[in-house]
Motif scaffolding. Structure first.
Motif, PDB file in Angstrom:
ATOM      1  N   ILE A 175       0.868  -1.067  -0.005  1.00 47.04           N
ATOM      2  CA  ILE A 175      -0.121  -0.002  -0.127  1.00 47.04           C
ATOM      3  C   ILE A 175       0.924   1.292  -0.024  1.00 47.04           C
ATOM      4  O   ILE A 175       0.608   2.061  -0.610  1.00 47.04           O
ATOM      5  CB  ILE A 175      -1.128   0.127   1.311  1.00 47.04           C
ATOM      6  N   VAL A 176       1.907   1.188   0.530  1.00 44.56           N
ATOM      7  CA  VAL A 176       2.672   2.336   0.938  1.00 44.56           C
ATOM      8  C   VAL A 176       3.612   2.653  -0.551  1.00 44.56           C
ATOM      9  O   VAL A 176       3.396   3.916  -1.120  1.00 44.56           O
ATOM     10  CB  VAL A 176       3.703   2.250   1.910  1.00 44.56           C
ATOM     11  N   ILE A 207     -13.624  15.206 -10.850  1.00 44.19           N
ATOM     12  CA  ILE A 207     -12.105  15.017 -10.903  1.00 44.19           C
ATOM     13  C   ILE A 207     -11.857  14.602  -9.534  1.00 44.19           C
ATOM     14  O   ILE A 207     -10.987  13.588  -9.374  1.00 44.19           O
ATOM     15  CB  ILE A 207     -11.285  16.462 -10.811  1.00 44.19           C
ATOM     16  N   VAL A 208     -12.358  14.988  -8.361  1.00 48.63           N
ATOM     17  CA  VAL A 208     -11.998  14.620  -7.191  1.00 48.63           C
ATOM     18  C   VAL A 208     -12.446  13.242  -6.846  1.00 48.63           C
ATOM     19  O   VAL A 208     -11.802  12.279  -6.332  1.00 48.63           O
ATOM     20  CB  VAL A 208     -12.193  15.668  -6.078  1.00 48.63           C
ATOM     21  N   GLN A 209     -13.746  13.220  -6.654  1.00 49.34           N
ATOM     22  CA  GLN A 209     -14.712  12.078  -6.314  1.00 49.34           C
ATOM     23  C   GLN A 209     -14.184  10.836  -6.843  1.00 49.34           C
ATOM     24  O   GLN A 209     -13.835   9.813  -6.089  1.00 49.34           O
ATOM     25  CB  GLN A 209     -16.171  12.329  -6.181  1.00 49.34           C
ATOM     26  N   PRO A 210     -14.006  10.647  -8.089  1.00 47.70           N
ATOM     27  CA  PRO A 210     -13.511   9.525  -8.699  1.00 47.70           C
ATOM     28  C   PRO A 210     -12.229   8.902  -8.142  1.00 47.70           C
ATOM     29  O   PRO A 210     -12.082   7.810  -7.647  1.00 47.70           O
ATOM     30  CB  PRO A 210     -13.439   9.614 -10.336  1.00 47.70           C
ATOM     31  N   ARG A 211     -11.359   9.917  -7.865  1.00 39.91           N
ATOM     32  CA  ARG A 211      -9.940   9.412  -7.412  1.00 39.91           C
ATOM     33  C   ARG A 211      -9.770   9.230  -6.110  1.00 39.91           C
ATOM     34  O   ARG A 211      -9.255   8.293  -5.491  1.00 39.91           O
ATOM     35  CB  ARG A 211      -8.856  10.646  -7.723  1.00 39.91           C
ATOM     36  N   VAL A 212     -10.884   9.899  -5.329  1.00 41.02           N
ATOM     37  CA  VAL A 212     -11.161   9.500  -3.656  1.00 41.02           C
ATOM     38  C   VAL A 212     -11.500   8.208  -3.847  1.00 41.02           C
ATOM     39  O   VAL A 212     -10.994   7.349  -2.955  1.00 41.02           O
ATOM     40  CB  VAL A 212     -12.036  10.438  -3.167  1.00 41.02           C
ATOM     41  N   GLU A 213     -12.442   7.776  -4.569  1.00 39.10           N
ATOM     42  CA  GLU A 213     -13.134   6.268  -4.652  1.00 39.10           C
ATOM     43  C   GLU A 213     -12.024   5.087  -5.042  1.00 39.10           C
ATOM     44  O   GLU A 213     -11.972   4.267  -4.264  1.00 39.10           O
ATOM     45  CB  GLU A 213     -14.171   6.283  -5.456  1.00 39.10           C
ATOM     46  N   HIS A 214     -11.137   5.598  -5.958  1.00 40.52           N
ATOM     47  CA  HIS A 214     -10.026   4.656  -6.547  1.00 40.52           C
ATOM     48  C   HIS A 214      -9.272   4.506  -5.070  1.00 40.52           C
ATOM     49  O   HIS A 214      -8.855   3.307  -4.992  1.00 40.52           O
ATOM     50  CB  HIS A 214      -9.247   5.005  -7.696  1.00 40.52           C
ATOM     51  N   CYS A 215      -8.839   5.372  -4.719  1.00 44.06           N
ATOM     52  CA  CYS A 215      -7.899   5.331  -3.280  1.00 44.06           C
ATOM     53  C   CYS A 215      -8.412   5.023  -2.115  1.00 44.06           C
ATOM     54  O   CYS A 215      -7.795   4.026  -1.720  1.00 44.06           O
ATOM     55  CB  CYS A 215      -7.322   6.915  -3.074  1.00 44.06           C
ATOM     56  N   ALA A 216      -9.713   5.049  -1.856  1.00 43.62           N
ATOM     57  CA  ALA A 216     -10.464   4.658  -0.842  1.00 43.62           C
ATOM     58  C   ALA A 216     -10.620   2.883  -1.329  1.00 43.62           C
ATOM     59  O   ALA A 216     -10.174   2.028  -0.010  1.00 43.62           O
ATOM     60  CB  ALA A 216     -11.656   5.240  -0.719  1.00 43.62           C
ATOM     61  N   VAL A 255      -8.687  -2.413   0.651  1.00 43.15           N
ATOM     62  CA  VAL A 255      -8.024  -3.892   0.280  1.00 43.15           C
ATOM     63  C   VAL A 255      -6.652  -3.924   1.179  1.00 43.15           C
ATOM     64  O   VAL A 255      -6.600  -4.948   1.823  1.00 43.15           O
ATOM     65  CB  VAL A 255      -7.287  -3.793  -1.051  1.00 43.15           C
ATOM     66  N   ALA A 256      -6.263  -3.006   1.452  1.00 44.26           N
ATOM     67  CA  ALA A 256      -5.108  -3.014   2.487  1.00 44.26           C
ATOM     68  C   ALA A 256      -5.552  -2.968   3.717  1.00 44.26           C
ATOM     69  O   ALA A 256      -4.670  -3.670   4.573  1.00 44.26           O
ATOM     70  CB  ALA A 256      -4.329  -1.543   2.180  1.00 44.26           C
ATOM     71  N   GLN A 257      -6.655  -2.605   4.057  1.00 45.03           N
ATOM     72  CA  GLN A 257      -7.128  -2.848   5.542  1.00 45.03           C
ATOM     73  C   GLN A 257      -7.424  -4.209   5.622  1.00 45.03           C
ATOM     74  O   GLN A 257      -7.239  -4.770   6.699  1.00 45.03           O
ATOM     75  CB  GLN A 257      -8.347  -1.979   5.679  1.00 45.03           C
ATOM     76  N   GLN A 258      -8.045  -5.013   4.615  1.00 41.95           N
ATOM     77  CA  GLN A 258      -8.282  -6.265   4.582  1.00 41.95           C
ATOM     78  C   GLN A 258      -7.224  -7.089   4.625  1.00 41.95           C
ATOM     79  O   GLN A 258      -7.133  -8.415   5.353  1.00 41.95           O
ATOM     80  CB  GLN A 258      -9.376  -6.619   3.361  1.00 41.95           C
ATOM     81  N   ALA A 259      -6.047  -6.519   4.177  1.00 42.23           N
ATOM     82  CA  ALA A 259      -4.879  -7.449   4.044  1.00 42.23           C
ATOM     83  C   ALA A 259      -4.015  -6.917   5.375  1.00 42.23           C
ATOM     84  O   ALA A 259      -2.913  -7.480   5.671  1.00 42.23           O
ATOM     85  CB  ALA A 259      -4.050  -7.128   3.098  1.00 42.23           C
TER      86      ALA A 259
END
Length: 193
Positions: A80-81, A125-134, A139-143
């Motif tokens: 994730i990092v 612009i913002v929300q689609p990228r926020v959703e991709h990152c979130a 996934v990282a939280q589940q891992a």
């Protein structure tokens, strides 16, 4: 903001208009760019521009959307990092690109007094990228790479807000070194206990 009908557009004229708007923002600044100037530079009539866009901010928003498509997807290498660093580096590059910087800050400024532009910036612009990152953070939280007791949307704000702070207020340069520090400090607190 209503989307113009793409079927009625001539793609060559559209590209000429978007390019002209970007060039003028780079040469001048967003506030000095006019619809007349864009039309003249693009070699089209003002009526063509007004038929497709209600304002110069709408033109620049579309140009930004076209340029930002490259940073749309979020990598998933399992680290994730590293994935955040890769995507955030693209943001740093956009903020430091002389073509992008003028109209990015100009659009954000226009959004402060134009609710339609503000909504369009968030929606397209913002929300689609926020959703991709979130989604990548979930996934990282589940891992087990990121604390799962923190909302992914809050993590997105924690990570990206310092970049926007420097970009908009010009306190210091937006840099890869800054994002390395952001990630180091954030993950000291985001690593599961």
């Amino acid at each position: 903001m209503a989307e113009p009908n793409p079927d009625r557009r001539n793609e060559r004229s559209r590209q000429a208009i978007l390019t002209a708007a970007l060039e003028l923002c780079q040469e001048q600044n967003f506030a000095k760019v006019t619809m007349e100037g864009i039309a003249k530079r693009a070699g089209v009539g003002k009526q063509t521009i007004y038929r497709w866009w209600p304002s110069k901010a709408a033109i620049l928003l579309e140009a930004l959307r076209d340029r930002a498509r490259a940073s749309d997807d979020f990598p998933d290498t399992g680290d994730i990092v590293a994935d955040l660093r890769d995507q955030m580096t693209q943001v740093v590059e956009v903020f430091n690109d002389p073509v992008s910087a003028g109209y990015n800050s100009g659009l954000i400024a226009a959004a402060q007094s134009d609710p339609d532009i503000a909504k369009a910036i968030v929606d397209f612009i913002v929300q689609p990228r926020v959703e991709h990152c979130a989604n990548r953070l979930k996934v990282a939280q589940q891992a087990g790479q990121v604390r799962d007791d923190v909302a992914a949307a809050d993590i997105v704000e924690l990570l990206y807000a310092p970049l926007y702070y420097r970009f908009l207020l010009h306190t210091r340069p937006v840099s890869v070194e800054q994002l390395d520090l952001i990630l180091e400090l954030a993950f000291a607190g985001l690593t599961p206990r």
